[in-house]
Design an enzyme around this catalytic site. Structure first.
Site, PDB file in Angstrom:
ATOM      1  N   SER A  40       0.871  -1.176   0.000  1.00 34.82           N
ATOM      2  CA  SER A  40       0.000   0.000   0.000  1.00 34.82           C
ATOM      3  C   SER A  40       0.907   1.226   0.000  1.00 34.82           C
ATOM      4  O   SER A  40       0.996   1.974   0.952  1.00 34.82           O
ATOM      5  CB  SER A  40      -0.940   0.000   1.206  1.00 34.82           C
ATOM      6  OG  SER A  40      -0.247   0.146   2.416  1.00 34.82           O
ATOM      7  N   HIS A 153      -3.702  -5.779   2.617  1.00 40.96           N
ATOM      8  CA  HIS A 153      -2.818  -6.819   3.139  1.00 40.96           C
ATOM      9  C   HIS A 153      -3.527  -8.147   3.366  1.00 40.96           C
ATOM     10  O   HIS A 153      -2.913  -9.101   3.823  1.00 40.96           O
ATOM     11  CB  HIS A 153      -2.161  -6.356   4.451  1.00 40.96           C
ATOM     12  CG  HIS A 153      -1.140  -5.282   4.239  1.00 40.96           C
ATOM     13  ND1 HIS A 153      -0.468  -4.696   5.272  1.00 40.96           N
ATOM     14  CD2 HIS A 153      -0.669  -4.701   3.112  1.00 40.96           C
ATOM     15  CE1 HIS A 153       0.378  -3.783   4.794  1.00 40.96           C
ATOM     16  NE2 HIS A 153       0.267  -3.768   3.478  1.00 40.96           N
ATOM     17  N   GLN A 161      -6.465  -1.439   7.252  1.00 41.41           N
ATOM     18  CA  GLN A 161      -5.342  -2.347   6.977  1.00 41.41           C
ATOM     19  C   GLN A 161      -4.756  -3.010   8.226  1.00 41.41           C
ATOM     20  O   GLN A 161      -4.428  -4.181   8.216  1.00 41.41           O
ATOM     21  CB  GLN A 161      -4.255  -1.548   6.245  1.00 41.41           C
ATOM     22  CG  GLN A 161      -3.041  -2.331   5.830  1.00 41.41           C
ATOM     23  CD  GLN A 161      -2.079  -1.443   5.054  1.00 41.41           C
ATOM     24  OE1 GLN A 161      -2.284  -1.199   3.890  1.00 41.41           O
ATOM     25  NE2 GLN A 161      -1.040  -0.959   5.707  1.00 41.41           N
ATOM     26  N   GLU A 162      -4.578  -2.221   9.295  1.00 39.77           N
ATOM     27  CA  GLU A 162      -3.862  -2.768  10.456  1.00 39.77           C
ATOM     28  C   GLU A 162      -4.520  -2.392  11.773  1.00 39.77           C
ATOM     29  O   GLU A 162      -4.752  -1.218  12.049  1.00 39.77           O
ATOM     30  CB  GLU A 162      -2.413  -2.248  10.465  1.00 39.77           C
ATOM     31  CG  GLU A 162      -1.673  -2.614   9.195  1.00 39.77           C
ATOM     32  CD  GLU A 162      -0.309  -1.934   9.088  1.00 39.77           C
ATOM     33  OE1 GLU A 162       0.260  -1.554  10.130  1.00 39.77           O
ATOM     34  OE2 GLU A 162       0.152  -1.777   7.950  1.00 39.77           O
ATOM     35  N   GLU A 203       1.530  -9.305   7.045  1.00 38.46           N
ATOM     36  CA  GLU A 203       2.387  -8.926   8.172  1.00 38.46           C
ATOM     37  C   GLU A 203       2.190  -9.850   9.362  1.00 38.46           C
ATOM     38  O   GLU A 203       2.629  -9.551  10.476  1.00 38.46           O
ATOM     39  CB  GLU A 203       2.132  -7.456   8.548  1.00 38.46           C
ATOM     40  CG  GLU A 203       2.514  -6.530   7.398  1.00 38.46           C
ATOM     41  CD  GLU A 203       2.397  -5.056   7.733  1.00 38.46           C
ATOM     42  OE1 GLU A 203       1.906  -4.712   8.824  1.00 38.46           O
ATOM     43  OE2 GLU A 203       2.807  -4.243   6.888  1.00 38.46           O
ATOM     44  N   ASP A 240      -3.845   1.473  11.710  1.00 36.13           N
ATOM     45  CA  ASP A 240      -3.393   2.049  10.440  1.00 36.13           C
ATOM     46  C   ASP A 240      -4.440   1.708   9.389  1.00 36.13           C
ATOM     47  O   ASP A 240      -4.337   0.671   8.733  1.00 36.13           O
ATOM     48  CB  ASP A 240      -2.018   1.499  10.021  1.00 36.13           C
ATOM     49  CG  ASP A 240      -1.580   2.083   8.672  1.00 36.13           C
ATOM     50  OD1 ASP A 240      -2.287   2.968   8.136  1.00 36.13           O
ATOM     51  OD2 ASP A 240      -0.535   1.640   8.152  1.00 36.13           O
ATOM     52  N   GLU A 284      -2.749   5.982  12.254  1.00 31.80           N
ATOM     53  CA  GLU A 284      -1.868   6.313  11.123  1.00 31.80           C
ATOM     54  C   GLU A 284      -2.704   6.334   9.850  1.00 31.80           C
ATOM     55  O   GLU A 284      -3.570   5.473   9.673  1.00 31.80           O
ATOM     56  CB  GLU A 284      -0.791   5.221  11.064  1.00 31.80           C
ATOM     57  CG  GLU A 284       0.076   5.200   9.829  1.00 31.80           C
ATOM     58  CD  GLU A 284       0.979   3.956   9.836  1.00 31.80           C
ATOM     59  OE1 GLU A 284       1.244   3.394  10.917  1.00 31.80           O
ATOM     60  OE2 GLU A 284       1.387   3.541   8.747  1.00 31.80           O
ATOM     61  N   ASP A 311       1.857   8.481   7.124  1.00 33.42           N
ATOM     62  CA  ASP A 311       2.735   7.514   6.451  1.00 33.42           C
ATOM     63  C   ASP A 311       2.757   7.864   4.960  1.00 33.42           C
ATOM     64  O   ASP A 311       3.668   8.554   4.493  1.00 33.42           O
ATOM     65  CB  ASP A 311       2.202   6.100   6.727  1.00 33.42           C
ATOM     66  CG  ASP A 311       2.853   5.022   5.869  1.00 33.42           C
ATOM     67  OD1 ASP A 311       3.889   5.289   5.247  1.00 33.42           O
ATOM     68  OD2 ASP A 311       2.322   3.883   5.824  1.00 33.42           O
ATOM     69  N   LYS A 336       9.968   5.026   7.064  1.00 34.22           N
ATOM     70  CA  LYS A 336      10.306   3.816   6.319  1.00 34.22           C
ATOM     71  C   LYS A 336      11.505   4.136   5.436  1.00 34.22           C
ATOM     72  O   LYS A 336      11.409   4.993   4.540  1.00 34.22           O
ATOM     73  CB  LYS A 336       9.140   3.398   5.426  1.00 34.22           C
ATOM     74  CG  LYS A 336       7.919   2.864   6.177  1.00 34.22           C
ATOM     75  CD  LYS A 336       6.734   2.803   5.238  1.00 34.22           C
ATOM     76  CE  LYS A 336       5.579   1.998   5.820  1.00 34.22           C
ATOM     77  NZ  LYS A 336       4.353   2.201   5.023  1.00 34.22           N
ATOM     78  N   HIS A 364       8.703  -1.286   9.294  1.00 33.70           N
ATOM     79  CA  HIS A 364       8.965  -2.268   8.237  1.00 33.70           C
ATOM     80  C   HIS A 364       8.073  -1.987   7.026  1.00 33.70           C
ATOM     81  O   HIS A 364       7.307  -1.036   7.035  1.00 33.70           O
ATOM     82  CB  HIS A 364       8.679  -3.672   8.784  1.00 33.70           C
ATOM     83  CG  HIS A 364       7.213  -3.900   9.094  1.00 33.70           C
ATOM     84  ND1 HIS A 364       6.651  -5.130   9.250  1.00 33.70           N
ATOM     85  CD2 HIS A 364       6.176  -3.010   9.271  1.00 33.70           C
ATOM     86  CE1 HIS A 364       5.351  -5.011   9.504  1.00 33.70           C
ATOM     87  NE2 HIS A 364       5.051  -3.746   9.536  1.00 33.70           N
ATOM     88  N   ARG A 365       8.122  -2.841   6.015  1.00 33.22           N
ATOM     89  CA  ARG A 365       7.159  -2.845   4.922  1.00 33.22           C
ATOM     90  C   ARG A 365       6.413  -4.171   4.951  1.00 33.22           C
ATOM     91  O   ARG A 365       6.855  -5.131   5.579  1.00 33.22           O
ATOM     92  CB  ARG A 365       7.861  -2.698   3.546  1.00 33.22           C
ATOM     93  CG  ARG A 365       8.630  -1.421   3.344  1.00 33.22           C
ATOM     94  CD  ARG A 365       7.890  -0.151   3.683  1.00 33.22           C
ATOM     95  NE  ARG A 365       6.653   0.072   2.955  1.00 33.22           N
ATOM     96  CZ  ARG A 365       6.492   0.992   2.005  1.00 33.22           C
ATOM     97  NH1 ARG A 365       7.513   1.731   1.612  1.00 33.22           N
ATOM     98  NH2 ARG A 365       5.310   1.176   1.439  1.00 33.22           N
ATOM     99  N   SER A 366       5.311  -4.230   4.206  1.00 30.24           N
ATOM    100  CA  SER A 366       4.566  -5.493   4.187  1.00 30.24           C
ATOM    101  C   SER A 366       5.359  -6.591   3.481  1.00 30.24           C
ATOM    102  O   SER A 366       5.194  -7.771   3.781  1.00 30.24           O
ATOM    103  CB  SER A 366       3.199  -5.288   3.551  1.00 30.24           C
ATOM    104  OG  SER A 366       3.327  -4.645   2.300  1.00 30.24           O
ATOM    105  N   LYS A 387       7.055  -0.415  14.307  1.00 27.01           N
ATOM    106  CA  LYS A 387       6.052  -1.273  13.680  1.00 27.01           C
ATOM    107  C   LYS A 387       6.812  -2.352  12.948  1.00 27.01           C
ATOM    108  O   LYS A 387       7.538  -2.056  11.996  1.00 27.01           O
ATOM    109  CB  LYS A 387       5.287  -0.468  12.620  1.00 27.01           C
ATOM    110  CG  LYS A 387       4.042   0.208  13.105  1.00 27.01           C
ATOM    111  CD  LYS A 387       3.388   0.936  11.941  1.00 27.01           C
ATOM    112  CE  LYS A 387       2.624  -0.004  11.008  1.00 27.01           C
ATOM    113  NZ  LYS A 387       1.882   0.748   9.964  1.00 27.01           N
TER     114      LYS A 387
HETATM  115  P1  PGA Z   1       3.083  -1.286   3.038  1.00 25.43           P
HETATM  116  O1  PGA Z   1       2.151  -1.086   4.308  1.00 25.43           O
HETATM  117  O2  PGA Z   1       4.415  -1.725   3.487  1.00 25.43           O
HETATM  118  O3  PGA Z   1       2.332  -2.320   2.247  1.00 25.43           O
HETATM  119  O4  PGA Z   1       3.110   0.055   2.333  1.00 25.43           O
HETATM  120  C1  PGA Z   1       2.611  -0.679   5.541  1.00 25.43           C
HETATM  121  C2  PGA Z   1       1.920   0.570   6.030  1.00 25.43           C
HETATM  122  O5  PGA Z   1       1.005   1.099   5.364  1.00 25.43           O
HETATM  123  O6  PGA Z   1       2.277   1.061   7.098  1.00 25.43           O
HETATM  124 ZN    ZN Z   2       0.814   2.814   6.949  1.00 29.11          ZN
END
Ligand code: PGA
Ligand code: ZN
Length: 423
Positions: A40, A153, A161-162, A203, A240, A284, A311, A336, A364-366, A387
């Site tokens: 994302s 994800h 997403q999270e 994740e 998030d 986030e 983000d 990131k 991190h990243r996904s 994270k």
């Molecule tokens: P991504 O997602 O690594 O797929 O971009 C992580 C986030 O949105 O924090």
């Molecule tokens: Zn994010």
């Protein structure tokens, strides 16, 4: 000095190609680093160079980026002292010559940048966190642990997403990690009992087909209590939504859960209600990456009670972070490394946060690898939040295990604090 720089194509946790870069020194020291990859992604992220050759990995190969490291970057970097991180990073930016690292690829540049840092740390006979952090205090980060996945994800009915937990009441990192792992296992049992599936997302969080986004908060709170913890005091929630991923034609479309379309004001109202109903301490990307007015409204309304993290809004880019600070668009930034593409620029982004009195969360990243650079980086930067996914999938666990090692190695001088003060 640096004797060799060499890249190769490896696979990330989703089975997509990424880079591993090796940096060798004259004295025989050899260091490596691997580059993560998001799903994302923010539209202003530095360019992740992919081959686009449909005959290899569906076009996702990174042989061009590998080639750029071996043929273009290596000759410039060889012979330099690895301690000159800023100089080496600047050199790569100049060699690239574009504003978004579109020529060499941010994946090529970041791989070299991280491997150079590791080589310098080894050469100085210091752990990476101590080399990057310098002398002073060593603060272990509070995990912002993603235990329930939706959005891009996971293939389920959850838009956000999270859904994350933060063990705010734990006395040390190891104890906080244990709290989270216990809640993770308890959540699995609860989901099973309710007849939901317990497969995990990218994740490592569960990805059940819940009836609503609210149910995600409720089932996690149930798990926190069933595991013997007090929601809010011992363990709080963080979200998030990654709202850019469900923002379509000017509205927020909660289509996965069937909860309809919402305007910016309705989304802000939804978060206000959630913050009243649930012990949420951080949100986030609650709004889309171009919804600056929405971020400002939300920060004006909730910024005193809530950590509001950008983000996709900032993509770890000092340019956008400066704008965010000027416009009071949030009070925290997600960091990131691969969004901006070099260690030096990432540290610049963090300096801006510090100067503004803003919090920052190392992320991190996904798509990840077994590389644990992030764990050391989080300790070195001292922001006190990380994270790095769930306690499931070894590319996530590798970072947690590295943090356990660091805490044990530091012993008495290790700090671990609730980043939001006393609950
Ligand atoms: P991504 O997602 O690594 O797929 O971009 C992580 C986030 O949105 O924090
Ligand atoms: Zn994010």
């Amino acid at each position: 000095s640096i004797r060799s720089v060499k890249a190769m194509e490896i696979l990330d946790s989703r089975g997509n190609p990424t880079l591993r870069v090796f940096v060798g020194l004259e004295n025989g020291i050899m260091a490596s680093a691997s580059v993560p990859s998001g799903a994302s992604t923010g539209e202003n992220e530095a360019v992740e160079l992919r081959d686009g050759d449909p005959r290899r990995y569906g076009g996702k190969g990174v042989l061009q980026a590998v080639n750029h490291v071996n043929m273009l970057i290596a000759p410039e970097v060889i012979g330099r002292d690895p301690i000159c991180q800023a100089e080496i990073d600047r050199l790569m930016l100049e060699l690239d010559g574009t504003p978004n690292k579109g020529r060499l690829g941010a994946n090529a540049i970041l791989g070299v940048s991280q491997a150079v840092a590791r080589a310098a740390a080894l050469n100085a006979n210091l752990p990476l966190y101590a080399y990057l952090g310098g002398p002073g205090e060593f603060r272990l980060p509070m995990p912002m642990m993603n235990i329930l996945n939706g959005g891009k994800h996971a293939d389920n009915s959850v838009d956000f997403q999270e859904f994350m937990i933060m063990p705010l009441g734990a006395a040390c990192f190891a104890e906080g990690l244990r709290y989270c792992a216990e809640v993770f296992h308890t959540l699995k049992n609860i989901l099973k009992k309710k007849g939901y599936n317990t497969n995990v997302g990218d994740e490592g969080g569960f990805a059940p087909n819940l009836k609503s986004n609210e149910e995600a908060c409720e089932v996690i709170l149930e798990a926190i209590e069933a595991a013997g913890y007090r929601p809010g005091q011992d363990i709080a929630l963080a979200l998030d939504p990654a709202a850019s991923s469900f923002f379509e034609a000017g509205t927020y479309n909660l289509s996965k859960s069937g909860q309809g379309k919402k305007s910016t004001d309705e989304m802000v109202a939804l978060y206000e209600e959630w913050v009243r109903r649930y012990p949420i301490v951080s949100v986030e990307d609650g709004l889309a990456e171009n919804d600056w007015p929405g971020f400002e409204k939300k920060t004006a309304l909730l910024g005193d009670r809530l950590q509001i993290v950008g983000d996709d809004l900032y993509v770890t880019n000092p340019h956008y972070i400066r704008r965010g600070i000027a416009e009071k668009a949030s009070n925290a930034v997600l960091i990131k490394l691969n969004q901006i593409g070099s260690v030096t620029e990432t540290i610049e982004a963090i300096q801006l946060c510090r100067q503004a009195g803003w919090a920052f969360v190392i992320s991190h990243r996904s798509g990840e690898t077994e590389d644990t650079f992030l764990a050391d980086f989080a300790v070195a930067m001292g922001g006190g939040q990380i994270k790095t996914g769930s306690v499931c999938r070894s590319e996530r666990i590798a970072k947690y295990n590295r943090l356990l090692e660091i805490e044990a190695e530091l012993g008495q001088v290790a700090l671990f604090q609730n980043p939001f003060g006393k609950q």
